[in-house]
Design a protein around this motif. Structure first.
Motif, PDB file in Angstrom:
ATOM      1  N   LEU A  29       0.432  -1.074   0.265  1.00  0.00           N
ATOM      2  CA  LEU A  29      -0.265   0.418  -0.429  1.00  0.00           C
ATOM      3  C   LEU A  29       0.901   1.123  -0.077  1.00  0.00           C
ATOM      4  N   SER A  32       2.356   1.884  -3.060  1.00  0.00           N
ATOM      5  CA  SER A  32       1.057   2.690  -4.368  1.00  0.00           C
ATOM      6  C   SER A  32       1.395   3.369  -4.475  1.00  0.00           C
ATOM      7  N   LEU A  35       4.136   5.520  -5.263  1.00  0.00           N
ATOM      8  CA  LEU A  35       3.807   5.555  -7.366  1.00  0.00           C
ATOM      9  C   LEU A  35       3.040   6.592  -7.558  1.00  0.00           C
ATOM     10  N   LEU A  36       1.968   6.854  -6.341  1.00  0.00           N
ATOM     11  CA  LEU A  36       0.347   7.101  -7.332  1.00  0.00           C
ATOM     12  C   LEU A  36       1.307   8.482  -7.036  1.00  0.00           C
ATOM     13  N   LEU A  39       2.936  11.200  -9.835  1.00  0.00           N
ATOM     14  CA  LEU A  39       2.587  11.036 -10.392  1.00  0.00           C
ATOM     15  C   LEU A  39       1.173  12.289 -10.995  1.00  0.00           C
ATOM     16  N   SER A  40       0.898  12.168  -9.565  1.00  0.00           N
ATOM     17  CA  SER A  40      -0.708  13.298  -9.343  1.00  0.00           C
ATOM     18  C   SER A  40      -0.770  14.607  -9.116  1.00  0.00           C
ATOM     19  N   GLY A  41       0.645  14.138  -8.571  1.00  0.00           N
ATOM     20  CA  GLY A  41       1.213  15.896  -8.040  1.00  0.00           C
ATOM     21  C   GLY A  41       2.239  16.976  -8.335  1.00  0.00           C
ATOM     22  N   GLY A  42       2.820  16.497  -9.887  1.00  0.00           N
ATOM     23  CA  GLY A  42       2.941  17.170 -10.318  1.00  0.00           C
ATOM     24  C   GLY A  42       4.117  16.651 -11.286  1.00  0.00           C
ATOM     25  N   VAL A  44       3.575  15.532 -14.245  1.00  0.00           N
ATOM     26  CA  VAL A  44       3.085  14.833 -15.106  1.00  0.00           C
ATOM     27  C   VAL A  44       3.813  17.108 -15.953  1.00  0.00           C
ATOM     28  N   THR A  45       4.538  16.437 -17.219  1.00  0.00           N
ATOM     29  CA  THR A  45       4.673  17.822 -17.266  1.00  0.00           C
ATOM     30  C   THR A  45       4.994  18.440 -19.565  1.00  0.00           C
ATOM     31  N   ALA A  46       5.029  19.272 -18.805  1.00  0.00           N
ATOM     32  CA  ALA A  46       5.283  19.633 -20.929  1.00  0.00           C
ATOM     33  C   ALA A  46       6.180  20.257 -21.037  1.00  0.00           C
TER      34      ALA A  46
ATOM     35  N   LEU B  29      -4.346   1.664  -7.769  1.00  0.00           N
ATOM     36  CA  LEU B  29      -3.538   2.479  -8.010  1.00  0.00           C
ATOM     37  C   LEU B  29      -2.451   2.457  -8.722  1.00  0.00           C
ATOM     38  N   SER B  33      -2.172   6.004 -11.342  1.00  0.00           N
ATOM     39  CA  SER B  33      -1.167   6.676 -11.739  1.00  0.00           C
ATOM     40  C   SER B  33      -0.808   6.825 -13.921  1.00  0.00           C
ATOM     41  N   GLY B  38      -4.267  11.690 -12.971  1.00  0.00           N
ATOM     42  CA  GLY B  38      -4.361  11.473 -11.650  1.00  0.00           C
ATOM     43  C   GLY B  38      -5.659  11.417 -11.631  1.00  0.00           C
ATOM     44  N   LEU B  56      -1.469  17.277 -20.550  1.00  0.00           N
ATOM     45  CA  LEU B  56      -0.694  18.543 -20.278  1.00  0.00           C
ATOM     46  C   LEU B  56      -0.188  19.275 -22.143  1.00  0.00           C
ATOM     47  N   LEU B  58       1.702  22.102 -24.130  1.00  0.00           N
ATOM     48  CA  LEU B  58       2.620  22.880 -24.558  1.00  0.00           C
ATOM     49  C   LEU B  58       2.729  23.679 -25.523  1.00  0.00           C
ATOM     50  N   MET B 207       6.136  23.201 -18.090  1.00  0.00           N
ATOM     51  CA  MET B 207       5.399  23.383 -17.260  1.00  0.00           C
ATOM     52  C   MET B 207       4.018  22.113 -16.709  1.00  0.00           C
ATOM     53  N   VAL B 208       4.204  21.635 -15.304  1.00  0.00           N
ATOM     54  CA  VAL B 208       3.586  20.314 -15.127  1.00  0.00           C
ATOM     55  C   VAL B 208       1.700  21.019 -14.118  1.00  0.00           C
ATOM     56  N   GLN B 209       1.546  20.087 -14.503  1.00  0.00           N
ATOM     57  CA  GLN B 209      -0.110  19.657 -14.550  1.00  0.00           C
ATOM     58  C   GLN B 209      -0.418  21.189 -12.966  1.00  0.00           C
ATOM     59  N   PRO B 212      -3.858  17.917  -7.979  1.00  0.00           N
ATOM     60  CA  PRO B 212      -4.542  17.327  -8.169  1.00  0.00           C
ATOM     61  C   PRO B 212      -5.990  17.885  -7.081  1.00  0.00           C
TER      62      PRO B 212
END
Lengths: 194, 217
Positions: A29, A32, A35-36, A39-42, A44-46, B29, B33, B38, B56, B58, B207-209, B212
């Protein structure tokens, strides 16, 4: 057929299973969540990238014998003696990539003759044919110290100069002409720039 | 079946259920991910609930010359204005937009030595499109990055806190070669010179997302 009985439920029962299994489940747990979370906290970038090439210009000029290709370094005036006077015809060539608003000329003497005995005249828009200018003459003056030749020069453009002395110079004095170009001699130099 | 016989069976069932729950949790989970945003959704409806991962994205477009043409023959004191537009074209809001500038080429244009000689970059924003021809902002302009020596921009610097999905950021990049005196003598520049140097500047906008979200409904 009798209905299948569910095992009796116990209120507030501590979860069953061996301690090792519980620790393994807890670890899974935590893993998990670990890992999560990123990824969900920032995570993901562009990103967008672009390249810009940039080059700086150069500003320079040299003195060379009339019609000669430009080379780096000072020029010893190539005197041509005629009676009691002598003259030297030279070109000043802009060798940088930027247009110039003028150049600074300096004449150094190594010998008994003073620099004040040398008079320099520019021939604008033409070349010297002996003492005659095919264009318009513009006096530069006696090169005592540094004189500014305020003539616009595009890259690779040249201007003809004639140095003259009323004294014999052979084997007595070497006159070396130096050409300096400061930032303020370059196009677009800001007011008050140095 | 007496209590002693029932208990091991119950423990085995519970143990198996815990393992299944753990594995299921990990799988769930992990799937969550992979979904870029998310995002999570829970449903009791018998109809399958679609869950779309957000995007996302840009993009960068030149405005006027932008980055499409190299800068040449830059002289000390020269200022070059280039304009670009960043678009957040994904479905997710972006946050923490940063800029990095890396370079290759002559260090004289990038890194200051004993004096301030290298290129500087400033970034201005405008709430409407820049007029690339005049370098003016018809709306409200703001300074996003004060003039900074290019060599110091290899680590990210913040430009804006957020760039919402569908929004655009209108940027003016101000490249300047600090004014300085260099005198060339007989065709030879001084030992430390910015003349005749070349450099390739790579601008990276990242930039980041956005944070959440937990949604209910």
């Amino acid at each position: 057929m009798a209905p299948r009985r569910r095992p009796p439920r116990r209120a507030h029962r501590r979860p069953a299973g061996s301690p090792a299994l519980r620790r393994a489940a807890d670890a899974l747990l935590l893993l998990s969540v670990g890992l999560l979370a990123p990824l969900s906290g920032g995570a993901v970038t562009a990103r967008s990238t672009v390249v810009l090439d940039l080059s700086s210009g150069s500003w320079a000029a040299v003195a060379v014998p009339a019609g000669a290709a430009p080379t780096t370094g000072p020029l010893a005036l190539p005197w041509s003696q005629s009676g009691s006077s002598a003259d030297a015809i030279v070109d000043v060539v802009a060798t940088g990539t930027l247009a110039l608003s003028g150049v600074r000329l300096r004449l150094d003497a190594d010998g008994p003759d003073p620099v004040t005995a040398v008079t320099v005249t520019a021939c604008l828009g033409g070349t010297w044919e002996g003492p005659d200018c095919a264009g318009t003459t513009a006096p530069v003056g006696d090169l005592t110290g540094t004189a500014v030749l305020e003539v616009a020069l595009d890259p690779s453009e040249r201007i003809a100069l004639r140095a003259e002395t009323r004294r014999p110079v052979a084997n007595r004095t070497t006159f070396v002409l130096r050409v300096e170009v400061a930032r303020t001699d370059v196009r677009g130099a800001p007011e008050g720039g140095d | 079946m007496d209590q002693e016989q029932q208990e091991p069976t119950a423990r085995r069932w519970t143990r198996g259920r815990r393992a299944a729950v753990a594995v299921g949790t990990v799988a769930g989970l992990t799937v969550a991910s992979v979904v870029l945003a998310g995002l999570t959704a829970t449903t009791t409806s018998p109809v399958p609930q679609p869950v779309d991962g957000g995007e996302l994205v840009l993009t960068l477009d030149d405005v006027g010359t932008g980055f499409s043409t190299a800068v040449t023959d830059l002289a000390p004191g020269d200022v070059v204005l280039r304009h670009v537009r960043l678009d957040s074209t994904g479905s997710l809001d972006g946050a923490d937009l940063t800029l990095t500038v890396t370079s290759s080429g002559d260090a004289a244009l990038v890194t200051d030595g004993a004096s301030t000689r290298a290129l500087t970059l400033a970034v201005n924003g405008c709430d409407v499109a820049w007029d690339a021809g005049t370098g003016t902002c018809a709306g409200t302009a703001s300074t996003l990055l004060a003039a900074t020596t290019v060599g110091l921009l290899t680590t990210p610097v913040a430009l804006v806190d957020e760039l919402l999905a569908g929004a655009s950021l209108h940027l003016q990049l101000v490249l300047a070669l600090p004014d300085q005196d260099e005198t060339t003598v007989d065709g030879a520049p001084p030992a430390e010179t910015v003349q005749g140097a070349t450099v390739a500047l790579t601008y990276g906008f990242t930039m980041v997302q956005r944070d959440p979200l937990t949604t209910t409904g």
